[in-house]
Design a protein around this motif. Structure first.
Motif, PDB file in Angstrom:
ATOM      1  N   ASN A 133     -22.180 -13.525  39.334  1.00 50.94           N
ATOM      2  CA  ASN A 133     -23.598 -12.974  39.131  1.00 50.94           C
ATOM      3  C   ASN A 133     -24.529 -13.343  40.244  1.00 50.94           C
ATOM      4  O   ASN A 133     -25.371 -12.545  40.629  1.00 50.94           O
ATOM      5  CB  ASN A 133     -24.134 -13.598  37.746  1.00 50.94           C
ATOM      6  N   ARG A 162     -24.614 -20.758  29.075  1.00 46.78           N
ATOM      7  CA  ARG A 162     -24.653 -21.576  27.732  1.00 46.78           C
ATOM      8  C   ARG A 162     -23.516 -21.026  26.862  1.00 46.78           C
ATOM      9  O   ARG A 162     -22.849 -21.825  26.245  1.00 46.78           O
ATOM     10  CB  ARG A 162     -25.911 -21.398  26.984  1.00 46.78           C
ATOM     11  N   THR A 163     -23.195 -19.504  26.703  1.00 52.03           N
ATOM     12  CA  THR A 163     -22.083 -19.148  26.048  1.00 52.03           C
ATOM     13  C   THR A 163     -21.004 -19.417  26.550  1.00 52.03           C
ATOM     14  O   THR A 163     -19.993 -20.303  25.826  1.00 52.03           O
ATOM     15  CB  THR A 163     -22.098 -17.544  25.882  1.00 52.03           C
ATOM     16  N   ASP A 209     -28.526 -17.348  29.435  1.00 50.44           N
ATOM     17  CA  ASP A 209     -27.824 -17.318  28.023  1.00 50.44           C
ATOM     18  C   ASP A 209     -26.180 -17.445  28.140  1.00 50.44           C
ATOM     19  O   ASP A 209     -25.466 -18.162  27.466  1.00 50.44           O
ATOM     20  CB  ASP A 209     -28.399 -16.466  27.192  1.00 50.44           C
ATOM     21  N   TYR A 210     -25.973 -16.456  29.064  1.00 47.44           N
ATOM     22  CA  TYR A 210     -24.205 -16.332  29.051  1.00 47.44           C
ATOM     23  C   TYR A 210     -23.626 -17.672  29.566  1.00 47.44           C
ATOM     24  O   TYR A 210     -22.543 -17.927  29.435  1.00 47.44           O
ATOM     25  CB  TYR A 210     -23.772 -15.032  29.643  1.00 47.44           C
ATOM     26  N   ARG A 242     -20.364 -22.245  28.100  1.00 47.60           N
ATOM     27  CA  ARG A 242     -19.992 -23.814  27.830  1.00 47.60           C
ATOM     28  C   ARG A 242     -19.618 -23.942  26.386  1.00 47.60           C
ATOM     29  O   ARG A 242     -18.886 -24.903  26.200  1.00 47.60           O
ATOM     30  CB  ARG A 242     -21.442 -24.732  28.125  1.00 47.60           C
ATOM     31  N   ALA A 243     -20.396 -23.127  25.448  1.00 43.93           N
ATOM     32  CA  ALA A 243     -20.346 -23.102  24.057  1.00 43.93           C
ATOM     33  C   ALA A 243     -18.640 -23.009  23.596  1.00 43.93           C
ATOM     34  O   ALA A 243     -18.141 -23.353  22.810  1.00 43.93           O
ATOM     35  CB  ALA A 243     -21.026 -22.418  22.990  1.00 43.93           C
ATOM     36  N   LYS A 244     -18.045 -22.141  24.427  1.00 47.44           N
ATOM     37  CA  LYS A 244     -16.540 -21.870  24.390  1.00 47.44           C
ATOM     38  C   LYS A 244     -15.680 -22.861  24.831  1.00 47.44           C
ATOM     39  O   LYS A 244     -14.456 -22.581  24.885  1.00 47.44           O
ATOM     40  CB  LYS A 244     -16.342 -20.396  25.278  1.00 47.44           C
ATOM     41  N   HIS A 290     -17.943 -17.404  35.861  1.00 45.07           N
ATOM     42  CA  HIS A 290     -19.167 -16.933  35.166  1.00 45.07           C
ATOM     43  C   HIS A 290     -20.424 -16.817  36.142  1.00 45.07           C
ATOM     44  O   HIS A 290     -21.129 -16.041  35.909  1.00 45.07           O
ATOM     45  CB  HIS A 290     -19.291 -17.728  33.883  1.00 45.07           C
ATOM     46  N   ALA A 291     -20.685 -18.133  36.888  1.00 48.76           N
ATOM     47  CA  ALA A 291     -21.979 -18.206  37.368  1.00 48.76           C
ATOM     48  C   ALA A 291     -21.810 -17.446  39.047  1.00 48.76           C
ATOM     49  O   ALA A 291     -22.731 -16.600  39.199  1.00 48.76           O
ATOM     50  CB  ALA A 291     -22.550 -19.689  37.489  1.00 48.76           C
TER      51      ALA A 291
END
Lengths: 316, 625
Positions: free
Chosen positions: A236, A216-217, A213-214, A219-221, A232-233
């Motif tokens: 992790n 997607r978050t 989900d994060y 990308r939504a930003k 981000h990826a």
């Protein structure tokens, strides 16, 4: 954290005692002994042999021998080689450099190549690249290291004559380029399996992360793709790699032993095999202990690193 | 004001500017590639959102509401999905923009918050970093300026000690706080449109009230438009000016929210509204009541009646729980030293009669599920007694306990996780019969067929596997499995919470029917107070492991005494736009957790009887003010 480390160190000492006991037992169970070399020589009388046996303390019962060895180890005395009387630690350290050189080079190649293959495969899942990488990894993992080493020697040294067939340097040369020239083949052979492993682990780790989900978050930003990947990826996806590194270390040591033998590389692996051949008990036990300590330290560092990198985990 | 300062602009221009929609969606169709064919999931949907307006998209799972939101953000994966139609944001067609320009719009002109606050934030980055990143990207702020602005934003979403929490990672925040962090992140660049995809669904009801209130307040201050996606009609009534009802990928109704509630024009909307439990609708009715069943095509409805009196009048209740206490030790350190205890269930006592439903209500972590498990001895309680038919369950073990389990069964929340995917549903239902040696294979087959019919399925479904069923059907199967042994008591642990509104109503109706025909006693564990009101005879409100109020449902909800009961009831969204509070007083406090020091002695509680059977715990200082 300090308490955690102490706890782990206490466990490690116990593990080392167990490893040494098993190693000691297996070593002495093997037929023959340090004296079989001498026994072959016609000049040695039975009296001489008995005298040497007494001098080395090999006439005592096995448990006593073990406890004696353990007691010296605990005092920091690793013993002396039966072959030439050199201190075990200095024998090991004189071979350590070559092994480290091989392992570090192979790891660098494997990590860089493996991560690249894994990440690209995950981002372009089921593409031609991904399929080829998957098949390639399967092949690499199923080829025995010694066989791949022999084929490499046959193709690049014997047939093509591009690379030396063994050793760390040409006698009398030893320049940086010469060292590098000798390093290529064994490092590649050792790196092959490692690359396949890292590639597979990285691919599955990355695949899991990019569906979170994060991401997607992010990308939504409106974050740019490269930033989503690196910031981000990747952070992790790299977390589980630390554990993999800790687990891979023993495999790397084992692989180095084979590669060193095939390429007559003057490292610890060669030393280990030679010492077993001579039944040079102190050196074999020394290498065993040294490797075990390295592996334990490696896994301890991996666990501690995890706690540092992953904010959710706080060991205490 | 505009006209005063700029005389050059003509009045009609001002009007055009003011009424031009922020977002105008027309003929949106989004399809997904499945086995080489394009399947439309959203079909020809059109709606506008005016400045400062809140439009809700309401619908059940699979209705296409989230896909609509993702289509607007263009976050549908390119390889497997495509959108047609027009999506105009302030005059620009988003569907024709190159991806690079779309990146400038996301998070800047349109921002989005998601359902799952626990997984929507990156666990390895600090929350401050994640918010500041947006500001640096879109506003070109320096690091320092972005940090200062982030602290201001965190303050605005009521994160206490914002400055010091800037550098903390998401796992240090509760679900409600994480959702507020998400809101801060979304609002960072002052978007014209905020898309909120089920933002409160995963939250507890008091936390939901906080988040809704915060969104309304921020909307007033920032003047943004909101597209609010939800399945909850109560939330719709609370927040939306206009509502789009989606069903099967189509927008079946688009109206002012008050009109939708007052006079729904589409039969599906009527069916949906009929299935919505409304807190307060049961005033003056002591017994549970079925939900009305509305035909989704014709819109005709049956008249629900209060259920028959199923409660047994036998002298002895079926279930007697007294002084039940379950604590979980927390161990840490070198030798696993006890560093605290979770007081999950603390001195809980109640009774339940055959044919009666007692609801355990409360928020996450209040101990309601642990109570249910402790009674069935699925979790080992520390103290107390549990009598079923006068027999002490907690004293049983081994064979005796296993034999006795046929009297008490449990239905869990997640119908997807509680059925073995490799077992046909017939085998799953027959398993308890065969395991207990209560039936031969052929007898079990007959029983399975009978049970499937009882729960509203057909006998021939026994050979199918769980993945062939919908969520509601699976929950029916779980109920059939629980019924297989002919139990007297069923613990329903959030058994209808994961279901869609209309399915939820059907399953509740089924449970009521089964209670009437089989005389079952239900311990109905739920956080959904409106459903509880509909289906229970008695209610127990749990808070931090203790029952703070218990009594007949009509009495507890009609005349709540304990401050927590009142707080809980006030937080439930009312599915009636005319009763929308203009500004609700919401305290931004957190749900407390029942972790205590090892030497903690629970206080001795006093109780007061309000009316026959309605007992409330006497509360102390912590609830005053």
């Amino acid at each position: 954290m300090a308490r955690y480390v102490l706890n782990r160190l206490a466990q490690a000492v116990m593990l080392l005692v167990i490893v040494s006991a098993i190693g000691f037992a297996i070593l002495h169970l093997a037929p023959g002994g340090p004296l079989s070399q001498f026994a072959a020589s016609a000049q040695m009388t039975q009296e001489d042999l008995d005298r040497v046996t007494r001098q080395l303390g090999l006439d005592r019962p096995l448990p006593i021998q073990y406890l004696d060895w353990l007691g010296r180890m605990l005092k920091g005395d690793w013993g002396k080689s039966y072959r030439d009387g050199d201190a075990v630690l200095s024998v090991i350290s004189s071979h350590l450099g070559a092994t480290l050189e091989l392992m570090v080079t192979a790891t660098i190649i494997a990590v860089l190549l493996g991560f690249w293959i894994g990440i690209t495969g995950a981002l372009r899942r089921y593409s031609l690249f991904d399929s080829l990488a998957t098949v390639g990894a399967m092949i690499a993992l199923s080829i025995p290291t010694f066989w791949f080493g022999l084929v490499t020697i046959y193709v690049f040294s014997v047939t093509l004559g591009w690379l030396p067939a063994g050793n760390r340097e040409t006698v009398g040369d030893g320049s940086f380029l010469d060292l590098l020239h000798h390093l290529i083949a064994p490092a590649m052979v050792l790196a092959l399996v490692e690359t396949a492993m890292w590639g597979r682990f990285m691919r599955s780790s990355m695949l899991e992360v990019i569906n979170q989900d994060y991401i997607r978050t992010a990308r939504a930003k409106g974050m740019p793709d490269w930033r989503i990947l690196t910031v981000h990826a990747l952070r992790n996806a790299l977390l589980p790699m630390i554990t993999v590194a800790g687990l891979q270390f023993p495999a790397l040591l084992g692989g180095a032993l084979v590669a060193e033998t095939v390429f007559t590389w003057p490292g610890m692996g060669r030393l280990f095999l030679d010492s077993i051949g001579y039944r040079d008990y102190p050196v074999v036990m020394g290498i065993l202990m040294f490797s075990a300590i390295m592996v334990l330290i490696g896994s301890l560092i991996a666990d501690m690193l995890y706690a540092v990198v992953d904010p959710r985990i706080r060991v205490g | 004001m505009v006209m005063m300062s700029t005389g050059a602009i003509r009045p009609d221009q001002v009007i055009a500017e003011a009424t031009m929609p922020v977002l105008s969606v027309s003929g949106l169709t989004t399809s997904f590639l499945r086995e080489r064919d394009w399947f439309p999931v959203v079909r020809n949907v059109s709606f506008d959102i005016a400045p400062r307006e809140t439009v809700a998209i309401v619908g059940e799972s699979g209705s296409g509401k989230s896909v609509t939101a993702l289509s607007i953000m263009r976050l549908i994966p390119k390889e497997s999905g495509r959108s047609d139609g027009r999506i105009m944001l302030c005059g620009r067609d988003l569907l024709t923009l190159p991806e690079a320009s779309m990146k400038d719009i996301r998070g800047n002109d349109v921002a989005m918050i998601f359902q799952e606050p626990m997984t929507s934030l990156n666990p390895v980055l600090t929350i401050g970093f994640q918010i500041a990143e947006t500001l640096i990207q879109h506003r070109g702020l320096s690091r320092a300026a972005a940090e200062a602005e982030t602290v201001r934003l965190l303050d605005r979403v009521r994160i206490p000690a914002a400055k010091s929490r800037f550098h903390e990672h998401p796992h240090r925040f509760s679900g409600g706080m994480r959702q507020r962090v998400m809101i801060a992140m979304a609002l960072a660049c002052k978007p014209k449109l905020l898309i909120a995809d089920e933002p409160t669904t995963a939250l507890d009801v008091t936390i939901q009230a906080q988040v809704l209130e915060l969104l309304k307040e921020l909307q007033r201050e920032e003047g943004m438009s909101i597209l609010f996606i939800t399945h909850d009609m109560g939330v719709v009534a609370e927040i939306a000016d206009r509502t789009v009802v989606m069903y099967g990928g189509q927008a079946v109704e688009l109206e002012a929210t008050s009109r939708i509630f007052a006079a729904p024009s589409h039969p599906y909307t009527s069916a949906l509204l009929a299935a919505v439990p409304r807190l307060g609708s049961m005033d003056g009715r002591p017994r549970p009541m079925r939900f009305p069943v509305v035909d989704k095509v014709t819109g005709t409805s049956d008249e629900p009646v209060e259920t028959a009196d199923t409660v047994s009048t036998a002298a002895r209740p079926l279930l007697e729980v007294s002084n039940l206490t379950t604590r979980f030790p927390i161990r840490s350190g070198l030798f696993g030293k006890l560093s605290g205890r979770v007081h999950a269930v603390e001195n809980v006592s109640f009774t339940l009669r055959a044919g009666e439903t007692l609801a355990l209500v409360g928020e996450s972590g209040c101990g309601k599920s642990t109570t249910g498990r402790s009674i069935l001895k699925l979790t080992e309680p520390d103290a107390g007694t549990v009598l079923i038919d006068g027999q002490d369950v907690l004293a049983m073990s081994g064979r005796t306990l296993r034999d006795f389990r046929k009297h008490m069964q449990i239905v869990f929340q997640d119908p997807f996780a509680s059925l073995n995917p490799r077992m046909s549903v017939g085998a799953a239902i027959a398993a308890p019969l065969l395991a207990n040696g209560l039936a031969t294979a052929s007898q079990a087959r007959d029983t399975v067929a009978d049970l499937l019919v009882r729960v509203g399925l057909t006998a021939d479904m026994a050979a199918r596997f769980p993945h062939e069923f919908s969520g509601g059907q699976r929950q029916r199967i779980c109920i059939a499995r629980a019924l297989a042994l002919g139990p007297k008591l069923i613990v329903a642990d959030e058994a209808v919470s994961a279901l869609d509104v209309s399915v939820k109503a059907q399953v509740v109706n089924l449970m009521l029917d089964l209670q009437a025909s089989m005389g079952l006693a239900y311990l109905f564990i739920s956080h959904d107070i409106a459903v509880v009101e509909r289906m229970s005879h008695r209610v127990a409100v749990m808070y931090l492991g203790e029952i703070v109020e218990i009594g007949p449902r009509a009495s507890v909800f009609g005349n709540p005494q304990h401050p927590y009961t009142k707080k809980l009831m006030a937080a439930v969204p009312v599915p009636d736009p005319t009763r929308r509070a203009t500004k609700r007083e919401v305290a931004y406090d957190e749900i407390r957790n029942p972790v205590r020091a090892p030497d903690y002695q629970p206080p001795t509680r006093q109780h007061r009887e309000i009316s026959p059977g309605h007992v409330v715990q006497v509360w102390g200082e912590e609830w005053s003010g």
